[in-house]
Design an enzyme around this catalytic site. Structure first.
Site: not given
Ligand code: NAP
Ligand code: MG
Length: 503
Positions: A208, A260, A262, A282, A316, A413
């Site tokens: 997804k 995504g 934390t 991650e 990230c 962050e």
């Molecule tokens: P996010 O809100 O956690 O979303 C990540 C993914 O999870 C999206 O596809 C999101 O869908 C989905 N999602 C949302 N709620 C969910 C739930 N309850 N159950 C399962 N999946 C769910 O994060 P983001 O705002 O998209 O990304 C930014 C974050 O990602 C930052 O904190 C960043 O540090 C982290 N990140 C970490 C890495 C790493 O390798 N460590 C790499 C890249 C990013 P939607 O898009 O529809 O909300």
């Protein structure tokens, strides 16, 4: 010596660039050089890619994906509900049982090599769509995201028939169906990081992509279709958080891989606790870039800029905290400020653009809120004097000096082009400050002394540590975090173990 750049009330003079920076900026005034999207085909509407076919979502619902630089709708994308996810998991299970888990590694490799080559062939189109859908500069998507995505497929194709040698003579077997959920900052690259090792190890996949950046994952689905992968080996379901939750919670998923925030990572961890599902997370980061007085400072400034301003800080592992040795604080800040006067913000499709659009309105709101908090907490703000386009979501590259370790901008962050600068006097103080965070994804060290890099690297609690460089990636090099940055590694031999059972 003062630690802050300016005293309150005297900011006017110091905000001006040096004469040299102005001269440099004028000398390098670029004419627009936009990459033409004319030959790129984006369908008006995308269904779900399930069982090797494009299907209409059972929900009947579609949602728009917009370009964050123009606010124009690029396409309508299917919203998968729990039933759609169930269809996709069933297709993945069938593909796993019928073909993929039975295929020889050398044969799996042939398909994966085919995907890698097709990504190379379609590199230009993928880069343009990535920049349109996500807002990142074309030079980033063209030179980093797309070549690395191809490299991940090449690298893992190479492992597919050598898995028995990857774990020192022990035999391995695949896990089954992997449910994979990815964020919006590296949409194609994250899809490659997840899909390539999973299918190389003999698993099948339901992926997804993020709600705001689904298009390159859908183009990848077309590539996978053209590569004639057996139907159901890779399924792509688009949608929002609920779609992700339905996937992670599905009882027939054997492994969940999530990149995504934390917060969401913890929610998934709670939801699947007590099940037999394997999990890798991650998550976020608040990396320290540590600059010693003996570092090549111009090179360090370039690394700082690369670490936090290119790609709008949507990384990230972004170097979002700068720890600089006190004796060179003022000179580093001055050099950085001068460099920021030459950064070009604007059209992501322009080949000269350094800083593109913020990925979404919601993310822009979050950046603004944290920057306001930084100002309220008394830190001093500098923002590059960029012209902000009328349409779209933008944030000028910004840094704070004089922030305390306990301030929100030093701890949370921001995920935007915002740097918090602090000082240290000894290596041990730098280590203490760098480790004083709930995260532990990455760090950078800048110094003339190799021994200092090794000393620091053994003490810093971060999964990835760069020495005299920043944000360098390679598929053979494992990536992942400590503490609340998650667990498990992606890439390298270590990354394979997340997708196999070692017997
Ligand atoms: P996010 O809100 O956690 O979303 C990540 C993914 O999870 C999206 O596809 C999101 O869908 C989905 N999602 C949302 N709620 C969910 C739930 N309850 N159950 C399962 N999946 C769910 O994060 P983001 O705002 O998209 O990304 C930014 C974050 O990602 C930052 O904190 C960043 O540090 C982290 N990140 C970490 C890495 C790493 O390798 N460590 C790499 C890249 C990013 P939607 O898009 O529809 O909300
Ligand atoms: Mg979008």
């Amino acid at each position: 010596m003062s630690h802050t750049l300016t005293k309150p009330g005297s900011t006017e003079v110091d905000r001006k660039p040096s004469a040299a920076a102005l001269e440099f900026g004028q000398a390098w005034e670029y004419a627009p050089a936009p990459e033409s999207p004319d030959h790129v085909r984006i369908d008006p509407k995308y269904g779900l890619f399930v069982g090797g076919r494009w299907v209409t979502p059972r929900s009947g619902k579609f949602f728009p994906t917009v370009s964050p630089s123009t606010e124009q709708t690029l396409a309508e994308v299917a919203e998968a509900n729990a039933q759609d996810v169930d269809d996709a998991v069933k297709a993945a299970r069938e593909a796993y049982d019928k073909y993929w888990s039975k295929l020889r590694g050398a044969d799996r490799a042939k398909y994966i090599f085919r995907i890698a080559r097709a990504i190379q062939e379609k590199a230009r189109e993928l880069a343009i769509v990535e920049s349109m859908d996500g807002g990142k500069p074309i030079k980033e998507s063209r030179d980093v995201d797309v070549p690395l995505a191809a490299a991940h497929f090449f690298y893992h194709a190479g492992w597919a028939d050598k898995l028995d040698y990857a774990f020192q003579g022990r035999r391995v077997r695949p896990l089954g169906v992997a449910g994979q959920i990815i964020p919006w900052n590296f949409p194609l690259l994250m899809a490659a990081w997840k899909i390539a090792p999973a299918i190389a190890c003999g698993n099948t996949v339901v992926l997804k992509p993020a709600e705001t950046t689904p298009l390159t994952a859908l183009l990848l689905a077309k590539i996978i279709e053209e590569a004639e992968l057996p139907p159901g080996v890779v399924n792509i379901v688009t949608g929002a958080g609920e779609t992700g939750a339905a996937l992670a919670n599905h009882p027939d998923v054997n492994k969940v891989a999530f990149t995504g925030s934390t917060d969401v990572g913890k929610r998934i961890q709670r939801a699947i606790a007590g099940s037999t599902k394997r999990l890798t997370l991650e998550l976020g980061g608040k990396a320290a870039n540590v600059v010693f007085a003996d570092a090549p400072l111009d090179q360090a400034v370039e690394g700082i800029v690369n670490g936090i301003y290119f790609n709008q800080g949507h990384v990230c592992c972004a170097g979002s905290r700068l720890l600089v040795e006190e004796s060179v604080h003022d000179i580093v800040v001055k050099k950085l400020r001068d460099r920021m006067h030459t950064l070009r913000l604007g059209d992501p499709l322009d080949k000269n653009t350094d800083v593109g659009a913020i990925n979404s309105k919601a993310q822009l709101q979050r950046i603004r809120e944290l920057v306001d908090a930084g100002e309220k907490e008394g830190a001093e703000r500098f923002s590059a004097p960029c012209r902000i386009p009328d349409k779209g979501f933008w944030f000028a590259p910004t840094f704070f000096t004089g922030a305390s370790m306990s301030s929100r901008i030093a701890r949370e962050e921001i995920f935007g082009p915002v740097l918090t600068i602090m000082t240290f006097r000894t290596p041990d103080e730098a280590i203490e400050k760098a480790n004083n965070t709930m995260y532990g994804l990455s760090a950078g060290i800048w110094t003339d002394k190799g021994a200092k890099i090794f000393y620091m690297a053994t003490k810093l609690k971060a999964g990835v540590i760069w020495g005299n460089t920043y944000n360098k990636f390679d598929p053979s090099s494992p990536f992942g975090g400590y503490k609340e940055s998650g667990f498990g590694r992606e890439g390298g031999r270590q990354g394979l173990s997340a997708y196999v059972e070692v017997e």
